[in-house]
Design an enzyme around this catalytic site. Structure first.
Site, PDB file in Angstrom:
ATOM      1  CB  SER A 110     -51.038  55.404 -12.913  1.00 34.69           C
ATOM      2  OG  SER A 110     -51.794  54.361 -12.389  1.00 34.69           O
ATOM      3  CG  ASP A 160     -58.717  56.701 -15.150  1.00 35.77           C
ATOM      4  OD1 ASP A 160     -58.828  55.511 -14.833  1.00 35.77           O
ATOM      5  OD2 ASP A 160     -57.644  57.333 -15.039  1.00 35.77           O
ATOM      6  CG  HIS A 191     -55.430  54.618 -15.535  1.00 37.47           C
ATOM      7  ND1 HIS A 191     -55.788  55.467 -14.515  1.00 37.47           N
ATOM      8  CD2 HIS A 191     -54.292  53.998 -15.116  1.00 37.47           C
ATOM      9  CE1 HIS A 191     -54.930  55.363 -13.529  1.00 37.47           C
ATOM     10  NE2 HIS A 191     -54.004  54.491 -13.873  1.00 37.47           N
TER      11      HIS A 191
END
Ligand code: MLT
Length: 216
Positions: A110, A160, A191
């Site tokens: 991320s 996501d 995610h």
């Protein structure tokens, strides 16, 4: 307390059990810290050295690598400055821990994947490769870096909502345009780091390691 050299970032370093190993530079996601990805690093390569810094930006107490103005809207000036700071730390850590500079691979999730991607474009000779979980495009028009000889594994979730599918596709194209060898893998989830993708990333990393001359 000194904030230069390897002390510039709070970090953990776990030396490799054997010589000639890869070093995995572990870059956590928003709200994480230097402990977050140690298990992921081990799952990817049980022989690697692990270098795991903590992001220096605090977003209401959540550690990050660079500032953002809103979800998915990045403060580009801060991103570039923080990317350069991290590059300096990596160079200092290579010297301090006597690492093989040709065997550094970033592993980011991320926000950590996003600064790793920016590192590749801005400091193309620093990393041998990168494993990017749930990455996004950080630079609309990245520098035309020469990433030939660099391997990038991208993992993205079809569901996501933070890093939508087209982000990973565009980022993969940006890397390909710079000559990187790119592998883009999908999972059906959101995610997160998907366990099946983690196994695929470990296999990909095994090939990269063999290719960089380490005896396996
Ligand atoms: C970012 O800010 O880097 C991305 O939006 C991912 C996140 O950290 O939530």
């Amino acid at each position: 307390m000194s904030t230069s050299g390897v002390e510039a970032f709070t970090h953990r370093f776990i030396p490799p059990p054997t010589a000639g190993a890869l070093t995995l530079l572990l870059l956590h996601g928003t709200g994480g810290d230097e402990n977050d990805l140690l298990q992921v690093g081990r799952a990817l390569d049980d022989q690697a050295a692990l270098l795991s810094p903590r992001g220096k930006v605090s977003e209401q107490g959540a550690n990050r690598w660079f500032r953002r103005l809103a979800e998915g809207v990045f403060d580009t000036d801060d991103l570039l400055a923080r990317t350069d700071q991290l590059a300096t730390f990596i160079t200092d850590a290579v010297e301090h821990y006597r690492l093989d500079a040709s065997r550094l691979v970033a592993v980011g999730f991320s926000n950590g994947a996003n600064i790793a991607a920016t590192l590749l474009f801005r400091h193309p000779h620093l990393l041998r490769g990168a494993v990017l979980f749930a990455p996004m495009v950080t630079l609309d028009d990245p520098p035309r870096a020469d990433l030939s000889g660099v391997g990038v594994f991208l993992a993205a979730g079809r569901a996501d909502r933070i890093a939508p599918a087209e982000q990973a596709e565009r980022l993969a194209e940006q890397f390909i345009e710079c000559g990187a060898s790119v592998e883009l893998r999908w999972h059906p989830g959101g995610h997160r780091i998907d366990p099946h993708i983690l196994a695929q990333a470990a296999a990909w990393l095994g090939k990269l390691r063999a290719f960089s001359g380490e005896s396996v």
